[in-house]
Scaffold this active site. Structure first.
Site, short mmCIF file in Angstrom:
data_model
loop_
_atom_site.label_atom_id
_atom_site.label_comp_id
_atom_site.label_asym_id
_atom_site.label_seq_id
_atom_site.Cartn_x
_atom_site.Cartn_y
_atom_site.Cartn_z
N SER A 137 -5.15 -4.12 -5.86
CA SER A 137 -4.66 -4.50 -4.54
C SER A 137 -6.00 -4.47 -3.74
O SER A 137 -6.76 -3.68 -3.96
CB SER A 137 -3.71 -3.67 -3.90
OG SER A 137 -3.29 -4.04 -2.56
N TYR A 151 0.53 4.50 -1.97
CA TYR A 151 0.37 3.37 -2.69
C TYR A 151 -1.35 2.85 -2.71
O TYR A 151 -1.76 2.55 -4.11
CB TYR A 151 1.16 2.07 -1.91
CG TYR A 151 0.73 0.65 -2.67
CD1 TYR A 151 1.36 0.58 -3.96
CD2 TYR A 151 0.03 -0.06 -2.01
CE1 TYR A 151 1.07 -0.61 -4.41
CE2 TYR A 151 -0.18 -1.50 -2.41
CZ TYR A 151 0.03 -1.57 -3.59
OH TYR A 151 0.13 -2.98 -4.32
#
Length: 284
Positions: A137, A151
């Site tokens: 990401s 995360y």
């Protein structure tokens, strides 16, 4: 006649993984795809035929992953492209999230991918070829997202081990690309893919704002087209000189350049003092 590469894709029942699998199958490419529930996977993909091998896999269990890799080789004879796509988002400040919540996110996003790499590499190493795409990401390159620290940490971990993996396996003819997408219009921000803390702390007003922004405002409005993202990944997997880092989306590029500029600014501002740390006798 060109032989199609065999793909092994995790987390294939939704998101970028699902779009990727559907595109590959439509082009006549053999695909082994995994999900926790095989019926959900079959229904989502909507394809039946010898090119598609749906597999129910618990990525947190190495033996389950190993069985899936073995079944893929038995079915298709080889594996050429491994896509570590499975994972989920985790919102919440570092103080709010419990040890169990943080570890679960790491178990799936990090250790699940490592289980796949560990079990697939003997196949790729024996073949002296292959390509591993680890879907991280932009949150694995910049952590400037309040409420997404855990995360981001899982995705920073993926970026880090991908760089090391690339150096380790190059001698075997295996390539590695870490994919760092921005916001794409998938189910990633829905309840089934984005976990929230069980015990919220009221004082974290900024975290709640960011959490609400992702759940209510950004969800369904992301500018990234998953179909185009899948096209880019397929092209990269077929390229003779694929990138080590693949940033996907204009937003990903903008955030990456902003991080690079900030790091450069810090380097330059503190260079004189921060590099004055050698022993006197060893200074240049």
């Amino acid at each position: 006649m060109e032989t199609k590469k065999v793909w092994f894709v995790t987390g294939a029942s939704k998101g970028l993984g699902l779009t990727l699998v559907q595109k590959l199958l439509a082009s006549g490419t053999p695909v082994a795809a995994t999900s926790r529930t095989i019926n959900e996977l079959k229904q989502a993909v909507g394809y039946e035929g010898p090119l598609f091998l749906p597999l129910a896999v618990d990525l947190k269990t190495e033996s389950s992953v190993g069985e899936a890799v073995t079944k893929t080789v038995e079915t298709f004879g080889r594996i050429d492209v491994v896509v570590n796509n499975a994972g989920y988002g985790m919102a919440g400040s570092l103080e709010e999230l419990s040890d169990a919540e943080a570890r679960e996110n790491f178990d799936v996003n990090v250790f699940g991918a490592l289980n796949v790499i560990r079990t697939a590499m003997p196949v790729l190493r024996k073949q002296r070829s292959g390509h591993i795409l680890n879907i991280a990401s932009i949150g694995g390159f910049t952590g400037a997202f309040p409420g997404f620290g855990i995360y981001c940490a899982t995705k920073f971990a993926m970026v880090g081990f991908s760089e090391s993996l690339a150096a380790e396996v190059a001698a075997f003819g295996v390539k590695v690309t870490v994919v760092e997408p921005g916001y794409f219009r998938t189910q990633f921000l829905t309840a089934g893919s984005l976990a929230v803390p069980k015990n919220e702390i009221a004082e974290y007003e900024e975290v709640r704002k960011v959490q609400s922004l992702h759940q209510n405002d950004l969800n369904g409005q992301q500018t990234g087209d998953p179909e185009k993202a899948a096209d880019v990944m397929i092209r990269v997997a077929n390229d003779e000189n694929p990138p080590m880092h693949l940033f996907l989306g204009q937003d990903s590029y903008d955030l990456a350049y902003a991080k690079i500029d900030q790091v450069k600014k810090d380097l330059e501002a503190w260079e004189e003092l921060a590099t004055s740390t050698a022993f006197e006798s060893e200074k240049a």
